[in-house]
Design a protein around this motif. Structure first.
Motif, PDB file in Angstrom:
ATOM      1  N   PRO A   1       8.892 -17.017  -0.390  1.00 47.18           N
ATOM      2  CA  PRO A   1       8.461 -18.216   0.323  1.00 47.18           C
ATOM      3  C   PRO A   1       8.163 -18.015   1.801  1.00 47.18           C
ATOM      4  O   PRO A   1       7.241 -18.622   2.333  1.00 47.18           O
ATOM      5  N   GLN A   2       8.962 -17.182   2.474  1.00 47.60           N
ATOM      6  CA  GLN A   2       8.821 -17.041   3.932  1.00 47.60           C
ATOM      7  C   GLN A   2       8.559 -15.584   4.318  1.00 47.60           C
ATOM      8  O   GLN A   2       9.403 -14.930   4.930  1.00 47.60           O
ATOM      9  N   PRO A   3       7.388 -15.049   3.987  1.00 46.04           N
ATOM     10  CA  PRO A   3       7.073 -13.679   4.405  1.00 46.04           C
ATOM     11  C   PRO A   3       6.887 -13.603   5.915  1.00 46.04           C
ATOM     12  O   PRO A   3       6.138 -14.387   6.500  1.00 46.04           O
ATOM     13  N   MET A   4       7.603 -12.693   6.551  1.00 49.28           N
ATOM     14  CA  MET A   4       7.443 -12.477   7.993  1.00 49.28           C
ATOM     15  C   MET A   4       6.373 -11.413   8.184  1.00 49.28           C
ATOM     16  O   MET A   4       6.581 -10.245   7.862  1.00 49.28           O
ATOM     17  N   LEU A   5       5.225 -11.806   8.684  1.00 51.66           N
ATOM     18  CA  LEU A   5       4.099 -10.903   8.863  1.00 51.66           C
ATOM     19  C   LEU A   5       3.952 -10.555  10.327  1.00 51.66           C
ATOM     20  O   LEU A   5       3.928 -11.445  11.181  1.00 51.66           O
ATOM     21  N   GLY A   6       3.853  -9.269  10.635  1.00 51.25           N
ATOM     22  CA  GLY A   6       3.679  -8.840  12.011  1.00 51.25           C
ATOM     23  C   GLY A   6       2.643  -7.743  12.135  1.00 51.25           C
ATOM     24  O   GLY A   6       2.304  -7.075  11.156  1.00 51.25           O
ATOM     25  N   ILE A   7       2.153  -7.568  13.346  1.00 51.15           N
ATOM     26  CA  ILE A   7       1.281  -6.436  13.660  1.00 51.15           C
ATOM     27  C   ILE A   7       2.175  -5.284  14.121  1.00 51.15           C
ATOM     28  O   ILE A   7       3.113  -5.486  14.888  1.00 51.15           O
ATOM     29  N   LEU A   8       1.895  -4.096  13.650  1.00 47.60           N
ATOM     30  CA  LEU A   8       2.733  -2.939  13.962  1.00 47.60           C
ATOM     31  C   LEU A   8       2.862  -2.735  15.463  1.00 47.60           C
ATOM     32  O   LEU A   8       1.887  -2.801  16.209  1.00 47.60           O
ATOM     33  N   GLN A   9       4.098  -2.510  15.913  1.00 49.83           N
ATOM     34  CA  GLN A   9       4.393  -2.201  17.312  1.00 49.83           C
ATOM     35  C   GLN A   9       5.092  -0.845  17.386  1.00 49.83           C
ATOM     36  O   GLN A   9       5.938  -0.536  16.541  1.00 49.83           O
ATOM     37  N   ALA A  10       4.749  -0.060  18.378  1.00 48.40           N
ATOM     38  CA  ALA A  10       5.479   1.180  18.654  1.00 48.40           C
ATOM     39  C   ALA A  10       6.619   0.832  19.593  1.00 48.40           C
ATOM     40  O   ALA A  10       6.407   0.599  20.784  1.00 48.40           O
ATOM     41  N   LEU A  11       7.823   0.750  19.042  1.00 48.00           N
ATOM     42  CA  LEU A  11       8.985   0.404  19.861  1.00 48.00           C
ATOM     43  C   LEU A  11       9.506   1.644  20.572  1.00 48.00           C
ATOM     44  O   LEU A  11       9.425   2.758  20.046  1.00 48.00           O
ATOM     45  N   PRO A  12      10.054   1.474  21.769  1.00 45.72           N
ATOM     46  CA  PRO A  12      10.486   2.631  22.570  1.00 45.72           C
ATOM     47  C   PRO A  12      11.463   3.527  21.823  1.00 45.72           C
ATOM     48  O   PRO A  12      12.368   3.056  21.136  1.00 45.72           O
TER      49      PRO A  12
ATOM     50  N   PHE B   1      -0.823   0.004   9.996  1.00 45.88           N
ATOM     51  CA  PHE B   1      -0.401   1.397   9.848  1.00 45.88           C
ATOM     52  C   PHE B   1      -1.589   2.353   9.976  1.00 45.88           C
ATOM     53  O   PHE B   1      -2.724   1.997   9.653  1.00 45.88           O
ATOM     54  N   ASP B   2      -1.314   3.566  10.407  1.00 46.14           N
ATOM     55  CA  ASP B   2      -2.364   4.582  10.510  1.00 46.14           C
ATOM     56  C   ASP B   2      -2.994   4.840   9.136  1.00 46.14           C
ATOM     57  O   ASP B   2      -2.282   4.969   8.125  1.00 46.14           O
ATOM     58  N   GLY B   3      -4.313   4.925   9.137  1.00 50.43           N
ATOM     59  CA  GLY B   3      -5.021   5.205   7.894  1.00 50.43           C
ATOM     60  C   GLY B   3      -5.136   4.012   6.965  1.00 50.43           C
ATOM     61  O   GLY B   3      -5.669   4.141   5.856  1.00 50.43           O
ATOM     62  N   GLU B   4      -4.692   2.864   7.399  1.00 53.74           N
ATOM     63  CA  GLU B   4      -4.706   1.660   6.559  1.00 53.74           C
ATOM     64  C   GLU B   4      -6.141   1.263   6.225  1.00 53.74           C
ATOM     65  O   GLU B   4      -7.027   1.258   7.067  1.00 53.74           O
TER      66      GLU B   4
ATOM     67  N   ASP C   1       0.839  -1.202   0.000  1.00 50.81           N
ATOM     68  CA  ASP C   1       0.000   0.000   0.000  1.00 50.81           C
ATOM     69  C   ASP C   1       0.874   1.251   0.000  1.00 50.81           C
ATOM     70  O   ASP C   1       1.553   1.545   0.999  1.00 50.81           O
ATOM     71  N   GLN C   2       0.842   1.984  -1.082  1.00 55.01           N
ATOM     72  CA  GLN C   2       1.690   3.163  -1.205  1.00 55.01           C
ATOM     73  C   GLN C   2       1.350   4.235  -0.168  1.00 55.01           C
ATOM     74  O   GLN C   2       2.249   4.917   0.346  1.00 55.01           O
ATOM     75  N   ASP C   3       0.079   4.379   0.171  1.00 56.33           N
ATOM     76  CA  ASP C   3      -0.287   5.404   1.148  1.00 56.33           C
ATOM     77  C   ASP C   3       0.266   5.064   2.529  1.00 56.33           C
ATOM     78  O   ASP C   3       0.713   5.943   3.274  1.00 56.33           O
ATOM     79  N   SER C   4       0.292   3.781   2.884  1.00 58.28           N
ATOM     80  CA  SER C   4       0.865   3.382   4.177  1.00 58.28           C
ATOM     81  C   SER C   4       2.375   3.592   4.202  1.00 58.28           C
ATOM     82  O   SER C   4       2.944   3.984   5.227  1.00 58.28           O
ATOM     83  N   LEU C   5       3.029   3.344   3.080  1.00 56.17           N
ATOM     84  CA  LEU C   5       4.472   3.597   2.997  1.00 56.17           C
ATOM     85  C   LEU C   5       4.767   5.081   3.189  1.00 56.17           C
ATOM     86  O   LEU C   5       5.752   5.451   3.837  1.00 56.17           O
TER      87      LEU C   5
END
Length: 529
Positions: free
Chosen positions: A346-357, A325-328, A286-290
């Motif tokens: 083959p091995q996409p690593m999919l995660g939920i967005l985290q706000a890291l410190p 992402f915001d606005g997704e 998604d270009q808007d999320s990028l």
């Protein structure tokens, strides 16, 4: 001084490859490079014992023997990290800690009882710690106001490793990244000016591993290997004759930004040096999320075309993707799934967005009063965590998309199909070896177990396994090692998707794939700073 250096255990995670390691007769994917570099910074007259607890556990005698315990950890190692600090304190030992996790959240280590916090980069802070020890100080927090010159970084103590327990060896060429992705903590930890070792320095590390008898795959652990393109080309131009002279003892994997595809010379040099794979932070199609997350380097050229060019350069693609992402817009998971199918990653690593410190995302969400305490990866210490902030669309919708997408991507037939197509996409014409390598013992064990598991036991993929194996043997036998390694890794991911679903279900209080899909309220619009 008698120092016991400990590297905490990893929980089951995307990258732990637990079932794969069992099949191959290994203990861990890569060694902990940070703590064996710290070992090289300690005084030569110290006695040192080192235990990677993912490979072998320290003994009661080790605890009794030592005066000082030194522990390095990443966030995902949080549970074992704190357990080790508390055990050391209980036994009356002095405890020093460092690494990305205590650097980002130092209070956590203090709360568990650590005496010395050696934060930031050790080339600067380890000498400060040693000076405090010599002055008899029994506590201290040591920070660096600047970034060290890594050309002065010592040779890591590769000799401390049980090298035959690892899938790959590791080395580092650079630290830092020139980009400013909002969610990334690498630029917080290591800065936006990539600092590199000298080519001769990196070659010396490879020579040391060669002299110690290592042969096989080697992970260059830089968070963005191509952050300083001028210097990485200097290194590659010296690496190519070295690997040729030594008959290609290593093949390489690394992490890089997608703009790698824009530099034909760099792709050519990596190919000639024996790079067989690269991990890309794609995040989302998604270009808007990028744009929202300031990952502008991914918007300059079509991402699918970038993946095609990297495959043409002979490299397998691993990639990271993020939901939340915001606005997704609704359906982000389906769009990621479609992208993965188009590129056969083959091995996409999919995660939920985290706000890291301390990241830009963390700071913005803090200003907007959207951070949520008690949840997220910073609290629970694993990768299958609901976000630690209030998103702009319903959390239940994000969780469902995450689990549904992950579950579908790692459905066995889908996974094996991508493994085949990715290997067929790779242009494998090269002078030297450019594929995943295993020792003869590892390779034979892996093949025997893989044939038994997928060629006989798993009825749902038995026919597909034999058909695809025949296609590889007929069309591209030179990537057979890579293909079989990917197939074997499927045994890990097919179990891991069950665990990921279970962890999200525990946090939600219900299984997101079994809950009815209701009409969703309109997303909350948040002004982005």
């Amino acid at each position: 001084m008698k120092a016991l250096l400990l590297y905490p255990q990893f929980p089951q995670s995307f990258w732990s490859y637990d079932r794969f390691m069992e099949i191959a007769g290994l203990k861990a994917a890569i060694p902990p490079l940070g703590i064996i570099t710290v070992a090289a910074l300690l005084p030569q007259d110290w006695e040192i014992r080192f235990c990677d607890r993912n490979v072998t556990l320290e003994t009661a005698e080790d605890w009794q023997w030592c005066d000082l315990v030194i522990i390095s950890a990443m966030l995902v190692q949080k549970p074992d990290f704190h357990a080790l600090i508390k055990k050391a304190v209980q036994l009356g030992k002095q405890v020093a800690v460092g690494g990305p996790y205590p650097t980002s959240l130092p209070q956590d280590a203090l709360d568990s009882g650590a005496h010395y916090l050696i934060l930031d980069e050790g080339e600067i802070t380890v000498p400060l710690f040693l000076e405090a020890l010599s002055q008899g100080k029994n506590r201290g927090i040591f920070r660096a106001a600047e970034k060290p010159d890594v050309t002065l970084s010592p040779m890591p103590r590769f000799d401390l490793l049980k090298r035959d327990a690892y899938l790959m060896m590791a080395m580092q060429f650079s630290r830092g990244c020139p980009f400013s992705c909002e969610f990334c903590d690498i630029i917080t930890l290591y800065g936006r000016k990539p600092r590199t070792k000298e080519p001769s320095q990196a070659i010396a590390e490879l020579q040391t591993l060669y002299d110690l008898g290592w042969r096989g795959s080697l992970f260059i652990v830089d968070d963005n290997f191509i952050g300083n393109q001028r210097n990485v080309k200097r290194f590659l131009r010296e690496l190519i004759p070295w690997v040729k002279q030594h008959n290609y003892p290593f093949t390489f994997i690394t992490e890089a930004s997608v703009n790698l595809a824009e530099d034909d010379e760099l792709l050519h040099l990596m190919r000639e040096a024996g790079f067989y794979a690269v991990f890309l932070g794609i995040e989302t199609p998604d270009q808007d999320s990028l744009q929202v997350t300031n990952k502008l380097q991914n918007t300059r050229n079509p991402l699918i075309e970038a993946c095609r060019k990297i495959n043409q350069a002979g490299m397998l693609i691993y990639a990271g993707f993020i939901i939340g992402f915001d606005g997704e817009r609704t359906g982000a998971g389906k769009r990621i799934q479609a992208f993965v199918e188009q590129t056969s990653i083959p091995q996409p690593m999919l995660g939920i967005l985290q706000a890291l410190p301390n990241t830009a995302l963390w700071n913005r969400l803090q200003q907007e009063q959207r951070l949520v305490t008690g949840v997220g990866a910073t609290e629970v210490g694993d990768q299958n965590s609901l976000m630690n902030f209030k998103p702009t669309r319903p959390l239940a919708e994000i969780a469902r998309e995450y689990v549904e997408t992950f579950w579908t991507l790692y459905e066995p037939q889908n996974y094996l199909r991508r493994c085949l197509q990715q290997c067929l996409n790779i242009d494998s014409r090269t002078e030297g070896k450019q594929t995943m390598q295993f020792s003869p013992g590892q390779g034979l064990r892996l093949v025997i177990q893989l044939i038994w598991l997928q060629g006989f036991q798993r009825a749902e993929i038995r026919g597909q396994f034999w058909r695809q194996l025949w296609i590889i043997l007929m069309k591209k036998p030179q990537v057979l090692n890579m293909y079989l390694g990917l197939c074997a890794a499927g045994e890990h991911f097919w179990k891991y998707r069950i665990l990921a679903r279970k962890r999200i279900t525990q946090q939600l209080g219900y299984d997101p794939l079994e809950a009815p899909v209701l009409s969703q309220p309109k997303p909350v619009l948040v002004k982005l700073s």
